[in-house]
Design a protein around this motif. Structure first.
Motif, PDB file in Angstrom:
ATOM      1  N   PHE A  54       3.997  -1.273   2.220  1.00 11.28           N
ATOM      2  CA  PHE A  54       3.315  -2.482   2.685  1.00 11.28           C
ATOM      3  C   PHE A  54       2.396  -3.041   1.590  1.00 11.28           C
ATOM      4  CE2 PHE A  54       3.646  -1.515   7.473  1.00 11.28           C
ATOM      5  CZ  PHE A  54       4.632  -2.479   7.648  1.00 11.28           C
ATOM      6  N   ALA A  55       1.813  -2.145   0.809  1.00 12.14           N
ATOM      7  CA  ALA A  55       0.871  -2.592  -0.226  1.00 12.14           C
ATOM      8  C   ALA A  55       1.567  -3.021  -1.508  1.00 12.14           C
ATOM      9  CB  ALA A  55      -0.120  -1.463  -0.545  1.00 12.14           C
ATOM     10  N   ARG A  56       2.791  -2.545  -1.737  1.00 11.02           N
ATOM     11  CA  ARG A  56       3.424  -2.750  -3.028  1.00 11.02           C
ATOM     12  C   ARG A  56       4.392  -3.915  -3.076  1.00 11.02           C
ATOM     13  NH1 ARG A  56       4.827   2.502  -2.142  1.00 11.02           N
ATOM     14  NH2 ARG A  56       7.027   1.921  -2.248  1.00 11.02           N
ATOM     15  N   MET A  57       4.878  -4.366  -1.931  1.00  5.33           N
ATOM     16  CA  MET A  57       6.038  -5.246  -1.979  1.00  5.33           C
ATOM     17  C   MET A  57       5.836  -6.535  -1.191  1.00  5.33           C
ATOM     18  SD  MET A  57       8.918  -2.262  -1.509  1.00  5.33           S
ATOM     19  CE  MET A  57      10.248  -3.211  -2.248  1.00  5.33           C
ATOM     20  N   GLY A  58       6.295  -7.628  -1.771  1.00  3.94           N
ATOM     21  CA  GLY A  58       6.474  -8.885  -1.065  1.00  3.94           C
ATOM     22  C   GLY A  58       5.198  -9.591  -0.629  1.00  3.94           C
ATOM     23  N   VAL A  59       5.416 -10.771  -0.051  1.00  8.51           N
ATOM     24  CA  VAL A  59       4.352 -11.573   0.529  1.00  8.51           C
ATOM     25  C   VAL A  59       4.847 -12.080   1.866  1.00  8.51           C
ATOM     26  CG1 VAL A  59       3.333 -12.269  -1.653  1.00  8.51           C
ATOM     27  CG2 VAL A  59       5.164 -13.649  -0.644  1.00  8.51           C
ATOM     28  N   GLY A  60       3.918 -12.486   2.703  1.00  9.30           N
ATOM     29  CA  GLY A  60       4.300 -12.998   4.006  1.00  9.30           C
ATOM     30  C   GLY A  60       3.218 -12.711   5.012  1.00  9.30           C
ATOM     31  N   ILE A  61       3.233 -13.477   6.122  1.00  6.66           N
ATOM     32  CA  ILE A  61       2.199 -13.329   7.149  1.00  6.66           C
ATOM     33  C   ILE A  61       2.202 -11.918   7.716  1.00  6.66           C
ATOM     34  CG2 ILE A  61       1.409 -14.123   9.397  1.00  6.66           C
ATOM     35  CD1 ILE A  61       2.529 -16.870   8.705  1.00  6.66           C
ATOM     36  N   GLY A  62       3.404 -11.413   8.026  1.00  6.01           N
ATOM     37  CA  GLY A  62       3.493 -10.078   8.596  1.00  6.01           C
ATOM     38  C   GLY A  62       2.983  -9.017   7.659  1.00  6.01           C
ATOM     39  N   LEU A  63       3.342  -9.120   6.385  1.00  4.99           N
ATOM     40  CA  LEU A  63       2.898  -8.140   5.408  1.00  4.99           C
ATOM     41  C   LEU A  63       1.395  -8.197   5.196  1.00  4.99           C
ATOM     42  CD1 LEU A  63       5.704  -8.206   2.702  1.00  4.99           C
ATOM     43  CD2 LEU A  63       5.028  -6.263   4.106  1.00  4.99           C
ATOM     44  N   GLU A  64       0.855  -9.391   5.153  1.00  3.28           N
ATOM     45  CA  GLU A  64      -0.593  -9.523   4.944  1.00  3.28           C
ATOM     46  C   GLU A  64      -1.354  -8.894   6.107  1.00  3.28           C
ATOM     47  OE1 GLU A  64      -2.249 -10.477   2.297  1.00  3.28           O
ATOM     48  OE2 GLU A  64      -0.293 -10.624   1.331  1.00  3.28           O
ATOM     49  N   GLN A  65      -0.852  -9.094   7.309  1.00  2.00           N
ATOM     50  CA  GLN A  65      -1.498  -8.476   8.474  1.00  2.00           C
ATOM     51  C   GLN A  65      -1.437  -6.958   8.388  1.00  2.00           C
ATOM     52  OE1 GLN A  65       0.487  -8.574  12.393  1.00  2.00           O
ATOM     53  NE2 GLN A  65      -1.384  -9.551  13.160  1.00  2.00           N
ATOM     54  N   GLN A  66      -0.291  -6.435   7.954  1.00  2.00           N
ATOM     55  CA  GLN A  66      -0.153  -4.988   7.834  1.00  2.00           C
ATOM     56  C   GLN A  66      -1.022  -4.430   6.715  1.00  2.00           C
ATOM     57  OE1 GLN A  66       1.573  -3.121  10.171  1.00  2.00           O
ATOM     58  NE2 GLN A  66       1.572  -5.163  11.085  1.00  2.00           N
ATOM     59  N   ARG A  67      -1.171  -5.188   5.635  1.00  2.00           N
ATOM     60  CA  ARG A  67      -2.025  -4.710   4.533  1.00  2.00           C
ATOM     61  C   ARG A  67      -3.467  -4.541   4.985  1.00  2.00           C
ATOM     62  NH1 ARG A  67       1.129  -8.520   1.006  1.00  2.00           N
ATOM     63  NH2 ARG A  67       2.616  -7.197  -0.122  1.00  2.00           N
ATOM     64  N   ARG A  68      -3.897  -5.372   5.920  1.00  2.00           N
ATOM     65  CA  ARG A  68      -5.256  -5.243   6.437  1.00  2.00           C
ATOM     66  C   ARG A  68      -5.412  -3.975   7.270  1.00  2.00           C
ATOM     67  NH1 ARG A  68      -4.676 -10.942   7.031  1.00  2.00           N
ATOM     68  NH2 ARG A  68      -4.109 -10.736   9.232  1.00  2.00           N
ATOM     69  N   ARG A  69      -4.299  -3.358   7.613  1.00  2.00           N
ATOM     70  CA  ARG A  69      -4.336  -2.120   8.383  1.00  2.00           C
ATOM     71  C   ARG A  69      -4.106  -0.902   7.488  1.00  2.00           C
ATOM     72  NH1 ARG A  69      -0.806  -4.492  13.563  1.00  2.00           N
ATOM     73  NH2 ARG A  69      -2.293  -6.160  14.026  1.00  2.00           N
ATOM     74  N   LEU A  70      -4.189  -1.121   6.172  1.00  2.00           N
ATOM     75  CA  LEU A  70      -4.082  -0.045   5.198  1.00  2.00           C
ATOM     76  C   LEU A  70      -5.435   0.236   4.576  1.00  2.00           C
ATOM     77  CD1 LEU A  70      -0.860  -0.985   3.161  1.00  2.00           C
ATOM     78  CD2 LEU A  70      -1.017   0.581   5.105  1.00  2.00           C
ATOM     79  N   ASP A  71      -5.625   1.479   4.146  1.00  2.00           N
ATOM     80  CA  ASP A  71      -6.790   1.841   3.342  1.00  2.00           C
ATOM     81  C   ASP A  71      -6.493   1.404   1.904  1.00  2.00           C
ATOM     82  OD1 ASP A  71      -8.685   3.031   1.736  1.00  2.00           O
ATOM     83  OD2 ASP A  71      -8.667   4.935   2.808  1.00  2.00           O
TER      84      ASP A  71
END
Length: 600
Positions: free
Chosen positions: A510-527
């Protein structure tokens, strides 16, 4: 004589779809007490037990023949708001015979709305020459809480209807176990157990009854979707069986389901007791697991009796083959059937079983102490190292083609490790030693075969800990604070704490790949410091990540991941388990694709 002393239910709140089985305490003729059932096929001294489950739900009766239960309803009466009692009939013949009188009700209702009669045809439809009108053979929910049977046979025969204290009870079952349906929502159930004379079939003495609270629908958690790591939001492509599917890919689920012996109100006081009961949790967990439709399922903390009696047969119905490794029991001395372990399931139409390896860390501890621990310290060392944890390693062969990865004639193998590492936080050396032992075993498999690998499980280790560093980085910094706890000297020198497997955590994608609304939301759920989820385990006492899916990055790529939860997704108490989620962990799921491999 056989007698019933007490009847009680594991939970007095019945849930739709979750079976209810009462505990029945009996006194046998020899005065001994037992909870074993006494069916008609195996009576004791001429007596057996009979069960009956009744509901207080109302059943509609025929408007023409009040002694008969209704099996159909006139939709015209419902639409015209004619008193609902007049809309019920016990059979099509009854409705047809009564039509001439019944139509007067329609005429009066229609003339009150529209004097020209046009609305009557719109409301009631055209009637054919036989005189039969528009009827409904399955009652609308607004008209009755029970759906009546089609045809002339009533759902609940009058012979099994009882009135008691002004209340009417209708029989809904005659076995010891009953599973509430949607028709039971809002109604009370009564369980009855009586002793019956095997010869006369008459009841002996007074029966024992127990009433439930009103039946409630099963809570449904917010659906979790697959998120493409390429940046395109997706729910997943579904095949004809409803399974996530993409050419040449496969999905893997890892989930600690919380063993029943640990799911107590003392530990999880914030969770309603009915939501902690195993009859409820097992059905809720099964619905969740089956709903993910993963090709491979790795479960931890699954009791041996629950594996054999529930999960293996139930998942078999959904096309899964099962492998299981129970924890060893040198430490745990309770009921052997309640010892938990690791279970790996795989879809028979996608994979076949090649080989199974079982890792018992107790045996490894014995070998280690024999080799490096002085005799005087062996007992102390074993007391620290022997914790009953295990790992289950399965080598599978794909029945589908890894897109672009297959070489003609080469078997398409996959190695899946499933483990549950020791939980005790003060035993940091034991955790690291167990993970290192598992990885060394996997290295041997990798050396003997060119094979992609997955390492799944509950590692009871947070991101940044020494076990996590070993998994993700292939080594542990000699100055890592976890290495300070090493009373047996089994971690020295730190330079030996390495492995050669190119492992990467799936959710770090999730932190390493791509862009997009879904990915950005998931990145906020990562440390952001570790690129791991903020949590996979969430209770009132601890919130953090303990669960991982690692993969060999030289042979596999991540296509998509099951979205992570945030605290808002867990409702107001932000703690697990809950009525919606039946474990204190969350499930992780990743979709993988094999990389093209060249000849060696």
């Amino acid at each position: 004589m056989l007698s019933v002393l007490r009847v009680h239910l594991p939970s007095d709140i019945p849930i739709v779809g979750c079976e209810l089985t009462p505990y029945v305490l009996l006194r046998r003729p020899d005065k001994n007490l037992t909870t074993e059932d006494v069916p008609e096929s195996a009576p004791i001294e001429g007596h057996f037990l009979r069960y009956r489950i009744q509901s207080d739900r109302k059943v509609a009766v025929c408007s023409v023949h009040p002694s008969e239960h209704a099996t159909l309803q006139c939709l015209g009466c419902v639409k015209a708001k004619i008193p609902v009692a007049k809309s019920y009939h016990c059979s099509p013949k009854c409705f047809s015979d009564a039509w001439q009188h019944h139509r007067v009700l329609h005429d009066r209702a229609a003339s009150a709305v529209n004097e020209n009669g046009n609305e009557e045809e719109e409301l009631f439809g055209r009637f054919n020459s036989t005189g039969s009108g528009s009827i409904n053979t399955s009652l609308a929910p607004s008209a009755s809480s029970a759906s009546l049977a089609n045809g002339s046979a009533p759902l609940y025969p009058a012979a099994v209807t009882q009135r008691s204290g002004g209340e009417t009870w209708f029989e809904v079952g005659r076995s010891k176990t009953y599973t509430p349906t949607a028709d039971d929502i809002g109604h009370v159930l009564k369980f009855e157990c009586v002793v019956v004379d095997a010869e006369t079939k008459l009841t002996v003495g007074h029966g024992s009854n127990i009433l439930t609270s009103r039946v409630i629908p099963a809570p449904s958690p917010t659906p979790r979707h697959l998120i493409s790591v390429s940046g395109v939001d997706m729910v997943g492509h579904l095949d004809s069986d409803g399974r996530i599917s993409s050419a040449g890919t496969f999905t893997v689920l890892s989930y600690n389901i919380l063993s029943d012996v640990f799911a107590t109100s003392e530990i999880y006081s914030y969770c309603p007791s009915w939501a902690l009961s195993w009859p409820y949790r097992k059905q809720n967990l099964l619905r969740e697991i089956v709903g993910y439709r993963a090709d491979i399922v790795c479960l931890q903390e699954i009791q041996s009796d629950h594996f054999e009696e529930f999960f293996a047969p139930e998942l078999d119905k959904h096309g899964y083959q099962a492998l299981y490794k129970r924890k060893t029991n040198e430490v745990y001395t309770g009921n052997i059937h309640t010892i938990d372990g690791c279970a790996t399931f795989f879809r028979r139409d996608r994979f076949s079983h090649v080989k199974k390896y079982e890792v018992e860390f107790n045996k490894a501890a014995q070998s280690l102490t024999d080799a490096v621990v002085p005799s005087a310290q062996k007992k102390t060392a074993l007391n620290r190292l022997v914790k009953d944890n295990v790992a289950l390693i399965a080598v599978l062969e794909a029945k589908f083609s890894y897109q672009g990865a297959d070489i003609p004639g080469k078997r398409q193998l996959l190695c899946v490790a499933n483990t549950h590492i020791n939980v005790h936080q003060e035993l940091k050396d034991v955790k690291l030693w167990q993970v290192h032992t598992l990885l060394k075993g996997l290295e041997k498999i990798a050396a003997s075969a060119d094979i992609p690998m997955l390492v799944c499980g509950d590692f009871n280790s947070v991101p940044g800990s020494a076990p996590h560093a070993l998994l993700a980085m292939g080594k542990v910094d000699p100055m890592h604070p976890d290495l300070a706890i090493d009373p047996l000297g089994i971690l020295r020198p730190a330079s030996k704490l390495t492995h050669q497997l190119p492992l990467v955590s799936a959710y770090s994608s999730f932190a390493r790949m791509g862009v997009g609304i879904g990915l950005e939301q998931q990145r906020r759920r990562l440390d952001p410091s570790t690129n791991e989820p903020l949590f996979t385990h969430c209770t009132r006492d601890f919130i953090g990540t303990l669960d991982y899916i690692f993969y060999t990055a030289d042979s596999l790529t991540v296509e998509s991941l099951l979205e992570l939860l945030d605290e808002d997704s867990l409702r107001k108490d932000t703690a697990l388990p809950s009525p919606e989620w039946s474990s204190d962990h969350i499930a992780l799921l990743a979709e993988f694709r094999c990389k093209p491999r060249t000849r060696r």
